[in-house]
Design a protein around this motif. Structure first.
Motif, PDB file in Angstrom:
ATOM      1  N   VAL A 167       0.848  -1.205   0.000  1.00 60.83           N
ATOM      2  CA  VAL A 167       0.000   0.000   0.000  1.00 60.83           C
ATOM      3  C   VAL A 167       0.882   1.253   0.000  1.00 60.83           C
ATOM      4  CG1 VAL A 167      -1.886   1.240   1.121  1.00 60.83           C
ATOM      5  CG2 VAL A 167      -1.842  -1.260   1.191  1.00 60.83           C
ATOM      6  N   VAL A 168       1.929   1.245   0.808  1.00 65.83           N
ATOM      7  CA  VAL A 168       2.858   2.394   0.816  1.00 65.83           C
ATOM      8  C   VAL A 168       3.415   2.601  -0.596  1.00 65.83           C
ATOM      9  CG1 VAL A 168       5.104   3.211   1.643  1.00 65.83           C
ATOM     10  CG2 VAL A 168       3.451   2.270   3.273  1.00 65.83           C
ATOM     11  N   ALA A 169       3.833   1.518  -1.222  1.00 65.03           N
ATOM     12  CA  ALA A 169       4.452   1.614  -2.557  1.00 65.03           C
ATOM     13  C   ALA A 169       3.457   2.104  -3.611  1.00 65.03           C
ATOM     14  CB  ALA A 169       5.026   0.261  -2.962  1.00 65.03           C
ATOM     15  N   SER A 170       2.173   1.904  -3.362  1.00 66.41           N
ATOM     16  CA  SER A 170       1.182   2.338  -4.349  1.00 66.41           C
ATOM     17  C   SER A 170       1.199   3.855  -4.538  1.00 66.41           C
ATOM     18  CB  SER A 170      -0.225   1.855  -3.961  1.00 66.41           C
ATOM     19  OG  SER A 170      -0.731   2.626  -2.882  1.00 66.41           O
ATOM     20  N   PHE A 171       1.804   4.564  -3.584  1.00 68.97           N
ATOM     21  CA  PHE A 171       1.891   6.031  -3.706  1.00 68.97           C
ATOM     22  C   PHE A 171       3.261   6.485  -4.227  1.00 68.97           C
ATOM     23  CE2 PHE A 171      -1.435   5.392  -0.484  1.00 68.97           C
ATOM     24  CZ  PHE A 171      -2.457   6.171  -1.033  1.00 68.97           C
ATOM     25  N   ASP A 172       4.125   5.543  -4.567  1.00 70.33           N
ATOM     26  CA  ASP A 172       5.486   5.907  -4.982  1.00 70.33           C
ATOM     27  C   ASP A 172       5.519   6.855  -6.170  1.00 70.33           C
ATOM     28  OD1 ASP A 172       6.823   4.575  -3.048  1.00 70.33           O
ATOM     29  OD2 ASP A 172       7.389   2.833  -4.286  1.00 70.33           O
ATOM     30  N   SER A 173       4.565   6.687  -7.077  1.00 70.33           N
ATOM     31  CA  SER A 173       4.642   7.518  -8.278  1.00 70.33           C
ATOM     32  C   SER A 173       3.838   8.807  -8.156  1.00 70.33           C
ATOM     33  CB  SER A 173       4.191   6.708  -9.487  1.00 70.33           C
ATOM     34  OG  SER A 173       2.931   6.151  -9.214  1.00 70.33           O
ATOM     35  N   CYS A 174       3.382   9.113  -6.974  1.00 68.20           N
ATOM     36  CA  CYS A 174       2.688  10.401  -6.782  1.00 68.20           C
ATOM     37  C   CYS A 174       3.700  11.519  -7.042  1.00 68.20           C
ATOM     38  CB  CYS A 174       2.130  10.474  -5.354  1.00 68.20           C
ATOM     39  SG  CYS A 174       1.419  12.074  -4.961  1.00 68.20           S
ATOM     40  N   LEU A 224       0.695   8.191   6.492  1.00 69.38           N
ATOM     41  CA  LEU A 224      -0.628   7.841   7.023  1.00 69.38           C
ATOM     42  C   LEU A 224      -0.847   6.327   6.965  1.00 69.38           C
ATOM     43  CD1 LEU A 224      -3.471   8.650   8.039  1.00 69.38           C
ATOM     44  CD2 LEU A 224      -4.144   8.872   5.645  1.00 69.38           C
ATOM     45  N   VAL A 225      -0.548   5.737   5.833  1.00 69.44           N
ATOM     46  CA  VAL A 225      -0.730   4.287   5.677  1.00 69.44           C
ATOM     47  C   VAL A 225       0.163   3.538   6.675  1.00 69.44           C
ATOM     48  CG1 VAL A 225      -0.307   2.342   4.120  1.00 69.44           C
ATOM     49  CG2 VAL A 225      -1.484   4.395   3.274  1.00 69.44           C
ATOM     50  N   HIS A 226       1.388   3.988   6.781  1.00 68.34           N
ATOM     51  CA  HIS A 226       2.334   3.350   7.696  1.00 68.34           C
ATOM     52  C   HIS A 226       1.786   3.334   9.130  1.00 68.34           C
ATOM     53  CE1 HIS A 226       6.260   2.548   9.531  1.00 68.34           C
ATOM     54  NE2 HIS A 226       6.016   3.566  10.334  1.00 68.34           N
ATOM     55  N   HIS A 227       1.330   4.503   9.599  1.00 68.78           N
ATOM     56  CA  HIS A 227       0.861   4.588  10.989  1.00 68.78           C
ATOM     57  C   HIS A 227      -0.499   3.900  11.172  1.00 68.78           C
ATOM     58  CE1 HIS A 227       4.111   7.030  12.602  1.00 68.78           C
ATOM     59  NE2 HIS A 227       4.112   7.686  11.459  1.00 68.78           N
ATOM     60  N   LEU A 228      -1.352   4.007  10.156  1.00 72.70           N
ATOM     61  CA  LEU A 228      -2.675   3.372  10.254  1.00 72.70           C
ATOM     62  C   LEU A 228      -2.532   1.852  10.326  1.00 72.70           C
ATOM     63  CD1 LEU A 228      -5.766   3.682  10.181  1.00 72.70           C
ATOM     64  CD2 LEU A 228      -5.619   3.659   7.674  1.00 72.70           C
ATOM     65  N   HIS A 229      -1.673   1.312   9.479  1.00 73.59           N
ATOM     66  CA  HIS A 229      -1.462  -0.140   9.495  1.00 73.59           C
ATOM     67  C   HIS A 229      -0.807  -0.575  10.804  1.00 73.59           C
ATOM     68  CE1 HIS A 229      -2.098  -1.474   5.109  1.00 73.59           C
ATOM     69  NE2 HIS A 229      -2.651  -0.280   5.264  1.00 73.59           N
ATOM     70  N   ALA A 230       0.109   0.243  11.288  1.00 74.98           N
ATOM     71  CA  ALA A 230       0.776  -0.099  12.558  1.00 74.98           C
ATOM     72  C   ALA A 230      -0.252  -0.139  13.693  1.00 74.98           C
ATOM     73  CB  ALA A 230       1.873   0.914  12.860  1.00 74.98           C
ATOM     74  N   PHE A 231      -1.190   0.807  13.663  1.00 72.10           N
ATOM     75  CA  PHE A 231      -2.243   0.835  14.687  1.00 72.10           C
ATOM     76  C   PHE A 231      -3.103  -0.432  14.607  1.00 72.10           C
ATOM     77  CE2 PHE A 231      -6.820   1.778  15.205  1.00 72.10           C
ATOM     78  CZ  PHE A 231      -6.863   1.955  16.577  1.00 72.10           C
ATOM     79  N   ILE A 232      -3.534  -0.752  13.399  1.00 76.19           N
ATOM     80  CA  ILE A 232      -4.407  -1.928  13.223  1.00 76.19           C
ATOM     81  C   ILE A 232      -3.696  -3.191  13.701  1.00 76.19           C
ATOM     82  CG2 ILE A 232      -5.524  -3.396  11.475  1.00 76.19           C
ATOM     83  CD1 ILE A 232      -5.922  -0.740   9.821  1.00 76.19           C
ATOM     84  N   ARG A 233      -2.422  -3.286  13.380  1.00 75.63           N
ATOM     85  CA  ARG A 233      -1.666  -4.484  13.765  1.00 75.63           C
ATOM     86  C   ARG A 233      -1.404  -4.492  15.272  1.00 75.63           C
ATOM     87  NH1 ARG A 233       3.374  -4.995   9.828  1.00 75.63           N
ATOM     88  NH2 ARG A 233       3.522  -7.036  10.843  1.00 75.63           N
ATOM     89  N   GLU A 234      -1.087  -3.337  15.821  1.00 73.75           N
ATOM     90  CA  GLU A 234      -0.755  -3.284  17.252  1.00 73.75           C
ATOM     91  C   GLU A 234      -1.944  -3.679  18.121  1.00 73.75           C
ATOM     92  OE1 GLU A 234       1.187   0.350  18.755  1.00 73.75           O
ATOM     93  OE2 GLU A 234      -0.134   0.159  20.491  1.00 73.75           O
ATOM     94  N   VAL A 235      -3.133  -3.142  17.791  1.00 70.09           N
ATOM     95  CA  VAL A 235      -4.301  -3.429  18.647  1.00 70.09           C
ATOM     96  C   VAL A 235      -5.014  -4.705  18.195  1.00 70.09           C
ATOM     97  CG1 VAL A 235      -4.606  -0.979  19.179  1.00 70.09           C
ATOM     98  CG2 VAL A 235      -5.962  -1.999  17.343  1.00 70.09           C
TER      99      VAL A 235
END
Ligand code: BEZ
Ligand code: FE
Length: 302
Positions: free
Chosen positions: A20-27, A39-50
């Motif tokens: 998902v992070v890489a999907s924004f590489d060409s922005c 945002l994706v990095h922190h959102l995914h980290a939250f979902i995984r952590e909890v």
């Protein structure tokens, strides 16, 4: 076996985040790319952590949907959500970097109105709003102590029942005004002693506060917005040191440097400008304001 399972599970989760992070590489807009990838990095980290359950994810979607439904021209539930999560205050903090002894900023809130009436120095902002009269005075200077003449000061506050004029149903203007500093940078006006009030809590944000055992109350405060050429516009409040809510303001707006001593003036004490207070008690407070130079603003436009 168990170790293998965890390794495989973790690999799948990380792989998804990476894709998902890489999907924004060409922005092509670097700022937008940074915002989305972080945002994706922190959102995914939250979902995984909890270990977010699908039920909880559904509840979050319903919460945001309810926030959308209650939002209209007058009510902004998403800003309230940002406020009670401290996100508004963190954004204010990031964007008003510490600069010498420049006065600290705090949240804007939803109750500012453009085109509030102008008053002369020493004028009264109350416009008939109920409350105990309070003489507010100070000077606006730069961080070297040089007076800032002609600074525009917007002030607004709730009445003694905790309501802003925009919450009245008769459309009148009260407890708000603007004025300009004199050649020495001085200002003064009659306002009302601030009182505590709840943020709007009849919607999803209020229900979240209740479910988590948090109060919707804001500490008593008086709003200021101070602008002057070549200076960073300051949006701030002053707070009453005696208010029991100082330590639990629901939007985290309190800064120690903004907590002021409101002095009680017994009935019959002559007022600074000779105003006849009909023998009523009144209050006074001093708030000296130091403005940072305009160039300290962070520019994130690309
Ligand atoms: C206010 O100070 O007026 C306010 C700030 C944030 C949320 C609600 C109200
Ligand atoms: Fe307020």
């Amino acid at each position: 076996m168990t170790t293998d399972f965890h390794t495989e599970q973790s690999r799948r989760e990380q792989d998804l985040t990476d894709r998902v992070v890489a999907s924004f590489d060409s922005c092509t807009n670097p700022r937008l790319r940074l915002l989305m990838q972080s945002l994706v990095h922190h959102l995914h980290a939250f979902i995984r952590e909890v270990r977010l359950s699908e039920r909880e994810w559904q509840a979050a979607v319903e919460f945001l949907t309810a926030a959308g439904h209650i939002t209209d021209d007058r009510r902004q539930e998403f800003i309230l959500l940002s406020d009670v999560l401290g996100a508004s205050m963190q954004t204010v903090t990031v964007n008003n970097e510490a600069y010498g002894d420049a006065t600290e900023a705090t949240v804007f809130g939803p109750f500012f109105v453009e085109d509030a009436p102008e008053i002369a120095i020493g004028g009264d902002i109350s416009g008939g709003a109920a409350g105990e009269p309070c003489w507010v005075e100070g000077a606006v200077t730069d961080t070297f102590g040089n007076p800032v003449a002609g600074a525009r000061i917007e002030v607004w506050e709730a009445d003694e029942d905790g309501f802003y004029d925009v919450q009245y149903d008769d459309g009148r203007t009260a407890a708000r005004a603007h004025l300009f500093t004199d050649t020495e940078g001085r200002y003064a006006f009659w306002g009302l002693r601030p009182t505590p009030y709840p943020i709007p809590h009849d919607g999803p944000v209020g229900r979240m506060l209740e479910a988590t055992g948090r109060s919707p109350m804001r500490a008593s405060h008086l709003h200021f917005m101070v602008s002057a050429d070549d200076h960073r516009t300051l949006v701030t409040h002053i707070f009453d040191r005696t208010d029991a809510l100082i330590g639990s303001d629901t939007v985290f707006g309190v800064r120690d440097s903004l907590v002021k001593d409101f002095e009680s003036m017994p009935a019959g004490t002559p007022s600074p400008d000779g105003r006849d207070l009909d023998g009523a008690p009144w209050w006074r407070v001093r708030f000296d304001i130091r403005l940072a130079p305009a160039t300290t603003a962070i520019d994130t436009r690309h």
